[in-house]
Design an enzyme around this catalytic site. Structure first.
Site, PDB file in Angstrom:
ATOM      1  N   LYS B  80      39.120  46.031  37.243  1.00  0.00           N
ATOM      2  CA  LYS B  80      39.607  44.919  36.565  1.00  0.00           C
ATOM      3  C   LYS B  80      39.571  45.269  34.808  1.00  0.00           C
ATOM      4  O   LYS B  80      38.345  45.872  34.309  1.00  0.00           O
ATOM      5  CB  LYS B  80      38.500  43.864  36.786  1.00  0.00           C
ATOM      6  CG  LYS B  80      38.781  42.506  36.253  1.00  0.00           C
ATOM      7  CD  LYS B  80      37.878  41.290  36.490  1.00  0.00           C
ATOM      8  CE  LYS B  80      38.266  39.978  36.370  1.00  0.00           C
ATOM      9  NZ  LYS B  80      37.295  39.026  36.667  1.00  0.00           N
ATOM     10  N   SER B 155      39.507  34.886  38.744  1.00  0.00           N
ATOM     11  CA  SER B 155      40.372  35.840  37.758  1.00  0.00           C
ATOM     12  C   SER B 155      40.552  37.071  37.847  1.00  0.00           C
ATOM     13  O   SER B 155      41.390  37.734  37.332  1.00  0.00           O
ATOM     14  CB  SER B 155      39.415  35.633  36.464  1.00  0.00           C
ATOM     15  OG  SER B 155      38.113  36.515  36.788  1.00  0.00           O
ATOM     16  N   SER B 179      35.659  34.477  40.941  1.00  0.00           N
ATOM     17  CA  SER B 179      36.496  35.224  40.568  1.00  0.00           C
ATOM     18  C   SER B 179      37.015  36.461  41.335  1.00  0.00           C
ATOM     19  O   SER B 179      37.885  37.344  41.395  1.00  0.00           O
ATOM     20  CB  SER B 179      36.442  35.603  39.110  1.00  0.00           C
ATOM     21  OG  SER B 179      36.779  34.509  38.222  1.00  0.00           O
TER      22      SER B 179
END
Lengths: 459, 495
Positions: B80, B155, B179
């Protein structure tokens, strides 16, 4: 002029702690005189994702400072974030302490008055801004230096007392070896609050920022004190707080903020550093820290003076940087006379400081029992320093001193024989040697006796 | 044999070990897949093509010399874009960090590289991890591989979509309120949120420090445990890491027989999509069928958890975002105009660089921390946070007949359509209602593929959340391996 007004002064003193690394990163703490931004890393530059790693050495040092100022060390403590934007503050917040400082309360005696402390807390210093014409340049070498902030209660009643307070603190932190405490280099900085009152009405409280020498502390406070006294009748008593700066060049104070701006630092507990349990010995051992605290100059003076008197105590403190005398005075196996004689000796003969602790103890014990002529004592000590063996140097000296005594008494009691010898009858020396040998019950070397007699009689 | 990009870490690792494939084959296969499908999915913000190929060759060299480091050596993964990667642009999907190239690695990245894992790229996210749909990215909207009109969750939406679409074998995400788990659920992959402090946060761009956790998204629970083996453990650079090390090597499934699974009433009440609920209940029946004990419990304080979360989280966000001031790095208004006053430099840099959601959270957080409101909001929220924690402690208290694990849905609905909630922050916040309470409690939780719900145009994945007690990460993963064997959801999206 209202000279009967009572003055109230409180100080906030920032003290940079002398540690190897910065407060929350692994940068060296020695970048103050180096080229800008060469003692920095991702952590003290507040690069994204970096986290603070608290420096335990700084925590130990502030607790030592607190212990020697009679502060209460709480069971729990924590860091908090204090937010404001400024280019010298890379994270946009300072890691400081809000409601759970490492040291609470405490006091320091100055000029015979107890000045209470509110707290001492630990935080990180900001960087420096260098103003260069229209631009300002940021140097972050200092950012993250451990900083102890000491807040006094408003117990100080004169500018000179404020100065003395600062001077005592400087002596103290140096004795504790927790800070270099050079004011001109900013290791120690001070904000002072001053107000005057007639008992029913109080002047505005004036905060004077960034005083960086003892002289300026006293001077700025004196200026403000007279100004507040002069203007006292014009105050309503509801002015609150004003902030002023001090221009050391012109020696005047000037208004910074007319009214205290509503500053909101949005303190909240620092989530990147878990709270500290100060009862956990695996984290911090308060007892060990207590034991590590050296005796402070005033305490040393008191202990010494009790045994050897004020004058000698002062003289000892001047030369005895190893606190050898204090060790001897604290030794229960030595009697009072030995301690006093040791104290007198050390002032006259620095070489004593080169003896080992054991030798000093032995020496003090002997001095309690015997009196040596000073030249002999000097020999004993220099011999002992060389050989490392104090007792045999004393024994040799003992023998030597009885030889000298015997020689002296034989010469004194046999003037005829001495006269003959001096007249040229050298064989008379044999008689004199015999007399000395008899006096010493044969425990002497005849050759040594001979040369000693020859030296003494001369001729 | 299936295409290499479809392999799990376990399968690929065995083939590498047996020298039946090379790491270069594997990495090239993954890039080929990315080239085929990422135009549609848009999971990646950046591809590390040259670096990955170079690392694959080094890995192959080690393998040929019999010096393979471990099971991740030679395995292509993604990270990420919230984790700092040395020499590789790291943006948090925010304009304010566009062009930022860190000089340091996040500890997790460092550990993965030392384990020989190959980072193929940085995945998309909601800017600064603020969001549940990946629509808040300042750069692109990632699509759900199961239905390209729908969001992948967030996210860590880029990571979940990349794993679901076989554009990497596994990925690293972060989880502050769901997330990792929510996108894993919406994309039918495994998403593991470890106990708070089990994995270092150093070098992970902070969202809310007391809630942030780093963890893996993977195709299987076993793969997730292989990732955990590499990334977990205490870190001198993160004082909040758990001091004791946990060993995640070679985890095996544990028997479900006799294990007690608790269903908290509050998580199955109104608000949940009926189809989602029946997928979970079907899975629960299967667990019962294989000898697991099912009990119903109550977690009474959980109803306040979302409120608590939306006080603590923005408070910490507002503080953590203070450092983006246009002075040292990232977007600076000074670059266009060097006559700005300091105040203008700040307001312009931040005003231009931050997106809407970051600004919303800065304002919320600044408000709840401000003088006069701190006690009413932040301080009270901390107290209720303790109650939420106590609820979980009680649920897992074995001496009081507590459960081994708690089971809940991950998300009240399947993936929603792109744009459906993007103008309604409250609806967006509510989509995290089942994942958010876990973070204030600090306990570990996993999202496991549990089934699908049929919609007019597509079938959409549903995940099941399994929660363990604090620090019980290992057993949770062992149980998850067993649960995955039981549920057997191994369908792939059709791209």
């Amino acid at each position: 002029m209202n000279s009967d007004l009572k003055t109230t002064i409180g100080l906030e003193i920032h003290i940079q702690l002398k540690t190897n690394r910065k407060m929350f990163c692994f940068c060296s703490n020695k970048g103050e005189d180096e080229s800008p931004n060469t003692f920095v890393c991702p952590i003290c530059l507040a690069m994204p994702g970096t986290l603070p790693v608290p420096n335990i050495d700084a925590i130990e040092k502030i607790i030592k400072l607190g212990l020697s100022l009679n502060c209460q060390i709480p069971e729990k403590s924590k860091f908090d974030r204090k937010h404001y934007f400024y280019p010298d503050l890379p994270k946009g917040y300072q890691i400081s302490q809000y409601d759970m400082p490492f040291c609470k309360g405490g006091y320091l005696e100055v000029d015979g008055k107890k000045i209470r402390l509110n707290r001492i807390h630990l935080e990180e210093d900001a960087g420096k801004l260098i103003h260069d014409g229209e631009r300002s340049i940021v140097d972050l070498n200092r950012a993250g230096t451990p900083l102890a902030e000491m807040v006094s209660e408003p117990d100080i009643d004169s500018p000179s007392q404020a100065k003395h307070f600062m001077q005592s603190i400087q002596k103290l932190v140096r004795a504790l070896d927790v800070s270099l405490a050079n004011m001109e280099q900013g290791h120690m900085r001070c904000d002072a609050n001053i107000s005057v009152t007639n008992g029913t009405k109080r002047s505005p409280i004036v905060e004077i920022k960034n005083l960086n020498s003892f002289r300026f502390v006293e001077k700025a406070l004196t200026i403000e004190q007279s100004r507040l006294q002069d203007e006292f009748d014009s105050y309503s008593g509801k002015e609150g707080k004003v902030t002023r700066g001090f221009d050391s060049k012109s020696g005047v104070t000037y208004q910074l903020r007319s009214k205290e701006e509503a500053k909101d630092y949005r303190y909240f507990p620092e989530p990147d550093i878990p709270p500290f349990d100060l009862t956990d010995k695996s984290f911090i051992d308060i007892e060990r820290l207590k034991n590590e605290i050296p005796m402070l100059p005033e305490q040393k003076m008191a202990v010494l003076a009790e045994v050897v008197g004020d004058d000698l105590a002062k003289a000892i403190l001047k030369i005895d940087h190893k606190d050898a005398t204090l060790g001897i005075l604290g030794d229960g196996s030595i009697d009072k006379k030995g301690k006093l004689m040791f104290g007198k000796l050390i002032v006259n003969n620095k070489e004593v400081l080169n003896l080992s602790r054991e030798q000093m103890v032995d020496l003090a014990k002997v001095l309690g029992e015997k009196v040596f002529p000073s030249n002999i004592l000097r020999n004993i000590i220099s011999e002992a320093v060389k050989s490392g063996d104090l007792i045999s140097s004393i024994n040799i000296a003992d023998d030597k001193s009885s030889l000298t005594e015997a020689v002296d008494s034989v010469i004194k009691n046999n003037p005829e024989a001495v006269k003959k010898y001096l007249a040229g009858k050298k064989e008379t020396i044999g008689f004199l040697i015999g007399q000395v040998m008899r006096e010493l019950q044969g425990k002497a070397d005849p050759g040594e006796v001979k040369s000693s007699l020859e030296n003494k009689i001369g001729g | 044999m299936k295409p290499l990009y479809q392999l799990t870490i376990k399968e690929a690792s065995d083939l590498l070990e047996e020298k039946k494939i090379s790491s270069l084959d594997l990495v090239e296969s993954v890039f080929k897949r990315i080239d085929q499908v990422d135009e549609k999915v848009k999971a990646y913000l950046l591809l590390n093509r040259d670096g990955a190929i170079k690392s694959a060759k080094l890995s192959d060299e080690r393998i040929s010399r019999g010096k393979r480091i471990g099971r991740l050596d030679g395995i292509p993964i993604s990270v990420k874009d919230l984790l700092c990667t040395k020499g590789i642009e790291t943006t948090a999907a925010s304009n304010i960090l566009k062009g930022f190239i860190p000089s340091y690695n996040a500890t997790v990245v460092e550990k993965l590289e030392r384990a020989g894992a190959i980072i193929v790229g940085k995945t998309n996210l909601d800017a600064f991890a603020h969001g549940s749909s990946t629509e808040n990215s300042d750069f692109q909207v990632t699509k759900n591989p199961w239905d390209l009109n729908r969001i992948p969750g967030g996210s860590s939406g880029g990571s979940a979509a990349a794993v679901a679409a076989d554009m990497c074998l596994a990925s690293i995400g972060t989880d502050t309120g769901g997330s990792i788990r929510q996108p894993a659920s919406l994309c039918s992959v495994v998403g593991f949120k470890p106990s708070y402090g089990r994995v270092s946060r150093y070098g992970v761009i902070a969202m809310a420090s007391s809630l942030d956790v780093v963890g893996p998204l993977a195709k299987t629970a076993e793969d997730a445990s292989i990732m955990m083996d590499a990334i977990s453990g205490p870190d001198d650079l993160d004082p909040t890491t758990i001091k004791e090390n946990e060993n995640f090597t070679n985890l095996k499934p544990i028997s479900l027989k006799g294990l007690k699974f608790a269903l908290p009433r509050e998580f199955f009440a109104k608000g949940i999509d009926e189809d989602v609920k029946s997928v979970i209940m079907k899975a629960v029946d299967d667990i019962k069928g294989s000898g697991g004990e099912i009990v119903e419990i109550s977690l009474p304080s959980v109803k306040y958890a979302l409120s608590v979360y939306y006080i603590i989280q923005p408070a910490e966000v507002s503080s953590n975002l203070q450092r983006y001031d246009g002075v040292r790095y990232g977007h600076s208004a000074y670059r266009d105009r060097n006559d700005l006053k300091l105040e203008e430099l700040y307001t312009n840099s931040r005003g231009q660089g931050f997106g809407k959601e970051a600004k919303r959270r800065i304002m919320l957080g600044t408000y709840v921390l401000s003088a006069g409101y701190y006690d009413a909001y932040y301080k009270k929220a901390l107290k209720i946070r303790t109650l939420v924690k106590n609820d979980f402690d009680k649920a897992f208290d074995k001496s009081a007949g507590g459960a081994d694990f708690v089971i809940t849905p991950v998300s009240p609905t399947p993936a929603f359509k792109v744009g459906e909630k993007s103008n309604d922050p409250i609806q967006m916040y509510l989509s995290d209602i089942y994942t958010v309470p876990i973070n204030p409690a600090g306990v570990p939780a996993i999202s496991l593929p549990a089934g699908f719900v049929e919609r007019v145009t597509s079938k959409l994945p549903v995940g099941m959340q399994v929660i363990g007690s604090f620090k019980d990460d290992k057993r949770l993963l062992e149980a998850s391996i067993a649960l995955q064997d039981l549920l057997k959801i191994d369908e792939k999206p059709n791209l």
